[in-house]
Motif scaffolding. Structure first.
Motif, short mmCIF file in Angstrom:
data_model
loop_
_atom_site.label_atom_id
_atom_site.label_comp_id
_atom_site.label_asym_id
_atom_site.label_seq_id
_atom_site.Cartn_x
_atom_site.Cartn_y
_atom_site.Cartn_z
N CYS A 289 50.57 2.70 -7.78
CA CYS A 289 50.27 1.30 -7.48
C CYS A 289 50.84 0.43 -8.57
O CYS A 289 51.01 0.86 -9.72
CB CYS A 289 48.77 1.08 -7.36
SG CYS A 289 48.39 -0.49 -6.58
N CYS A 291 49.42 -2.57 -9.29
CA CYS A 291 48.43 -3.57 -9.69
C CYS A 291 48.11 -3.41 -11.19
O CYS A 291 48.33 -2.36 -11.78
CB CYS A 291 47.15 -3.45 -8.86
SG CYS A 291 46.17 -1.98 -9.16
N CYS A 321 41.44 -3.34 -5.78
CA CYS A 321 42.79 -3.27 -5.21
C CYS A 321 42.73 -2.51 -3.89
O CYS A 321 42.21 -1.40 -3.84
CB CYS A 321 43.74 -2.57 -6.18
SG CYS A 321 45.38 -2.30 -5.48
N CYS A 324 44.94 0.94 -4.12
CA CYS A 324 44.59 2.12 -4.92
C CYS A 324 43.11 2.18 -5.28
O CYS A 324 42.68 3.09 -5.99
CB CYS A 324 45.43 2.16 -6.20
SG CYS A 324 44.97 0.89 -7.39
ZN ZN Z 1 46.25 -0.95 -7.14
#
Ligand code: ZN
Length: 339
Positions: A289, A291, A321, A324
């Motif tokens: 991910c 993020c 998120c 994930c």
């Molecule tokens: Zn994430």
């Protein structure tokens, strides 16, 4: 996509003997020069397993999202860009949305939004194939190269068909490139300590006809559309090379696309050894991910104070998120807008 780089392999290397060892989480570009065909084989093991296991969606939803992951990796890995390639569906079926996000050169993440009850009803009724889960709407493919660059978006209708159908439609209508796509996802069961273990595997193959003379690339219309009755259908003679390539790729069984003991190179060799096939240097893919706490913080700062106030629960702002499930917690004072 109009970017011609999409159809070109990254780096050409000389022909070599097919590898017998199967490598998961890889993309293998290949070329069948005698038939003007190019393509890619995608084979996903731990990457797709990590994504689908972590979400723990109902199996038919996981399978559908897995297909979208394969398609996204197939197309995104071919773009010579820095940035992201995003595939997103928006439809009226039990699965409202699929989002798969490929960040060059090798990161992929994915998630789905769906109506639990409708999915359960579809499974119960034995109508949980891709077309039934998606329903009608559209599939969008976006290339995002960052703030200062134009975003490019391609759209194709989803009309009760599969993601393969949508890919064919897209390349036929928007790119005029004869294309076949095969996608396969399956859950592997293995005996292990403490009982059987599930593992998701996925794979796919893309084949495109790219002759030097453009008029050879004509294909028959997918359907007659809304032409009035009695209109003579387009009598398009498809090129023999494409007819042969398409026939060969249609012989690929799902199991061959995901079987850990059949390498990608063995697969293309089995299909195309007669006309002759050359493989190029492959690339790798991993589930990761993009993020971060900084990104989430920046997003929260961009909201109005009123919106942020509404997000406070038990004295804190919690953001999870969707890709994930990472959870970010902020004290309200931490994310006051600056300036
Ligand atoms: Zn994430």
């Amino acid at each position: 996509m109009t970017d011609p780089a999409m159809n070109a392999p990254r780096i050409e290397i000389p022909t070599r003997a097919p590898s017998v060892t199967s490598a998961d989480d890889t993309v293998l570009p290949f070329e069948v020069a005698a038939l003007d065909l190019r393509g890619r084989v995608v084979r996903l093991g731990p990457a797709v397993d990590a994504i689908l296991t972590q979400h723990a969606y109902p199996a038919p939803v996981a399978k559908l999202l897995g297909e979208a992951v394969v398609l996204t990796v197939m197309l995104g890995s071919a773009l010579k860009i820095d940035g992201r390639f995003i595939l997103q569906t928006q439809t009226d079926g039990p699965v409202r949305m699929l989002v798969v996000d490929f960040t060059a050169p090798d990161k992929v993440r994915a998630c789905a939004r769906f109506d639990k009850d409708r999915v359960a009803a579809a499974i119960e009724a034995g109508k949980a194939d891709a077309g039934a889960l998606l329903g009608k709407g559209h599939l969008a493919m976006t290339i995002d190269q960052g703030q200062d660059m134009n975003r490019y978006q391609g759209l194709v209708a989803l009309d009760g068909g599969s993601l393969e159908d949508a890919a064919h439609e897209y390349f036929h209508r928007s790119e005029q490139i004869p294309t076949r796509v095969r996608l396969a996802v399956a859950e592997e069961l293995r005996a292990g300590e403490g009982g059987a273990k599930h593992r998701w595997r996925a794979g796919g193959i893309l084949l495109q006809f790219l002759p030097k003379a453009a008029e050879r690339a004509r294909v028959a219309d997918l359907d007659p559309g809304d032409a009035p009755q009695g209109t003579a259908p387009h009598a398009v003679q498809e090129d023999d090379a494409w007819v042969e390539g398409r026939a060969l790729v249609s012989t690929v069984e799902d199991v061959e696309l995901i079987d850990p003991v059949v390498s990608s190179e063995q697969l293309v060799y089995r299909l195309f050894h007669e006309p002759g096939v050359r493989v190029f240097r492959g690339s790798e893919v991993r589930a990761q991910c993009s993020c971060s706490r900084d990104n989430v913080e920046a997003m929260l700062r961009s909201f109005s104070q009123d919106d942020r106030d509404h997000m406070v629960e038990n004295g804190k702002i919690s953001v999870t998120c969707e890709f994930c499930s990472a959870n970010y917690i902020f004290a309200p004072g931490e994310v006051e807008a600056k300036g």
